[in-house]
Scaffold this motif. Structure first.
Motif, mmCIF file in Angstrom:
data_model
loop_
_atom_site.group_PDB
_atom_site.id
_atom_site.type_symbol
_atom_site.label_atom_id
_atom_site.label_comp_id
_atom_site.label_asym_id
_atom_site.label_seq_id
_atom_site.Cartn_x
_atom_site.Cartn_y
_atom_site.Cartn_z
ATOM 1 N N ILE A 1 0.907 -1.070 0.111
ATOM 2 C CA ILE A 1 0.071 -0.035 0.091
ATOM 3 C C ILE A 1 0.995 1.205 -0.007
ATOM 4 O O ILE A 1 1.919 1.239 0.974
ATOM 5 C CB ILE A 1 -0.947 0.131 1.325
ATOM 6 N N MET A 2 0.699 2.214 -0.845
ATOM 7 C CA MET A 2 1.515 3.465 -0.894
ATOM 8 C C MET A 2 0.509 4.601 -0.533
ATOM 9 O O MET A 2 -0.668 4.711 -0.861
ATOM 10 C CB MET A 2 1.868 3.604 -2.604
ATOM 11 N N GLN A 3 1.348 5.641 0.001
ATOM 12 C CA GLN A 3 0.698 6.936 0.202
ATOM 13 C C GLN A 3 1.572 8.030 -0.466
ATOM 14 O O GLN A 3 2.779 8.021 -0.172
ATOM 15 C CB GLN A 3 0.418 7.201 1.646
ATOM 16 N N ARG A 4 1.008 8.683 -1.238
ATOM 17 C CA ARG A 4 1.692 9.926 -1.865
ATOM 18 C C ARG A 4 1.148 11.156 -1.510
ATOM 19 O O ARG A 4 -0.081 11.556 -1.511
ATOM 20 C CB ARG A 4 1.947 9.775 -3.390
ATOM 21 N N PHE A 5 2.057 12.307 -1.076
ATOM 22 C CA PHE A 5 1.573 13.332 -0.170
ATOM 23 C C PHE A 5 2.330 14.633 -0.450
ATOM 24 O O PHE A 5 3.398 14.480 -0.440
ATOM 25 C CB PHE A 5 1.597 13.136 1.442
ATOM 26 N N GLY A 6 1.730 15.774 -0.664
ATOM 27 C CA GLY A 6 2.323 17.000 -0.724
ATOM 28 C C GLY A 6 1.637 17.990 -0.310
ATOM 29 O O GLY A 6 0.389 18.157 -0.323
ATOM 30 N N ALA A 7 2.192 18.849 0.457
ATOM 31 C CA ALA A 7 1.567 19.977 1.260
ATOM 32 C C ALA A 7 2.484 20.886 1.953
ATOM 33 O O ALA A 7 3.754 20.598 1.907
ATOM 34 C CB ALA A 7 0.635 19.535 2.475
ATOM 35 N N GLY A 8 2.115 22.219 2.282
ATOM 36 C CA GLY A 8 2.961 23.122 3.055
ATOM 37 C C GLY A 8 3.007 22.604 4.424
ATOM 38 O O GLY A 8 2.518 21.653 4.784
#
Length: 360
Positions: free
Chosen positions: A205-212
């Protein structure tokens, strides 16, 4: 603590997969008692360097192979022979495969039933990994590559393994974080989330995340902290973060009892383009300490939460329902694994505000 059956995960009490059970440098020729998956075992390193993991109790009279300091077999230094171990009670000797091959006082040989179960272990990336399967099957997926471990000449500093003790929760509660979009802002200080997506690919299972972020990046809209995180099976999380010093975080959870889990944490970081000097190693350790503080934000929640046997979910939470279906494959006969994989395989996007390329 909630049990596996209460979550409705499947037929098996404990999951199938690779799990960390020890720091490699801590395993010596002194047999150590360990307990995982509701079972007492003995862990040691044989004379050849091979790491051995056996069930703890001698089949003769159920004496624990590891928990003894007073027997003369132990006092005289005769318990360990090559890769074999002698029972401190009567001296029965068991080889690394768990077979008894010597009973020092027997004039009638060794009974065929004189054996203890030997478990598959692998030493890799500074850890001892155990394959666990309640059906007794061989591994059906591999350990992660841990490629950065062998890239010291390219500036990667090998991790320090932090043993964080046990938590009185089921590991399901830890794996839930993979789908938990909504906790990043209030718990970790993220802001202005740009994207969050999960991908389910068979046993991964993968999680890709981008945020300030409040502190880790600047306030400019273009400055985004990105992470690429994945579980290999139910017990090994790796997370890659890019930046001035790229890093790889590892979190391992291993069941001790049904509803109790042991946790380790580690971080490798790239300090330079060549082997790090003492100052570089010191910087890497400081980097790991800071990252561990961030992980503690999750750890504290897990430590004091009540079991979420079901989740009172809203659409903006993240795909908990898919993650829990994915997780069930490890608690059921492996013949059913594809059944759960087929229900979730693919990409599930919760948020995506990335600018799309303009059509030509």
């Amino acid at each position: 603590m909630a049990k596996t059956a209460e979550y409705g995960l499947g037929e098996h009490t404990f999951p199938r997969g690779w799990f960390m059970i020890a720091v490699a440098q801590d395993v010596t020729n002194k047999p150590e008692p360990v307990r995982f998956f509701g079972k007492d075992m003995v862990l040691y390193r044989g004379k050849s360097g091979r790491v051995v993991l056996l069930d703890a109790y001698c089949p003769h009279m159920r004496v624990n192979l590891a928990k003894n300091t007073t027997s003369y077999i132990v006092k005289d230094g005769e318990q360990m022979e090559g890769d074999s171990i002698r029972c401190p009670g009567h001296g029965w000797r068991f080889n690394a495969d768990g077979q008894c091959d010597d009973i020092p006082y027997s004039t009638h040989g060794v009974p065929k039933a004189a054996c203890v179960k030997s478990h598959k272990v692998v030493e890799k990336a500074g850890c001892i990994w155990m394959w666990h399967d309640m059906e007794g099957g061989a591994p059906d997926f591999d350990l992660p590559a841990f490629a950065e471990w062998d890239m010291e000449e390219q500036g990667w500093v090998r991790w320090r393994l932090d043993h964080l003790g046990t938590l009185p929760i089921h590991p399901q509660e830890i794996v839930d974080n993979m789908a938990d979009l909504a906790h990043f802002i209030p718990v970790h200080g993220s802001k202005d989330i740009v994207y969050f997506e999960n991908e389910f690919r068979d046993h991964v299972i993968m999680q890709r995340f981008g945020a300030g972020h409040r502190t880790l990046v600047s306030d400019t809209a273009e400055d985004v902290l990105t992470t690429d995180t994945w579980y290999t099976g139910p017990g090994i999380l790796l997370s890659k973060m890019e930046g001035q010093h790229p890093s790889v975080i590892m979190i391992c959870n291993t069941p001790v009892e049904d509803g109790e889990v042991r946790v380790w944490y580690a971080l490798m970081v790239k300090i330079a383009n060549e082997r790090a000097n003492d100052a570089g190693v010191s910087m890497a350790r400081s980097y790991q300490d800071v990252a561990l503080d961030a992980f503690a934000q999750d750890f504290e929640l897990w430590k004091f939460k009540e079991a979420a046997l079901t989740i009172l979910q809203v659409p903006d939470d993240g795909p908990f329902h898919k993650e829990r279906i994915w997780y069930r494959q490890f608690y059921n006969p492996r013949s059913r694994a594809k059944e759960f994989q087929d229900r979730v395989n693919g990409i599930h996007t919760s948020v995506d505000k990335r600018k799309k390329p303009q059509a030509a």
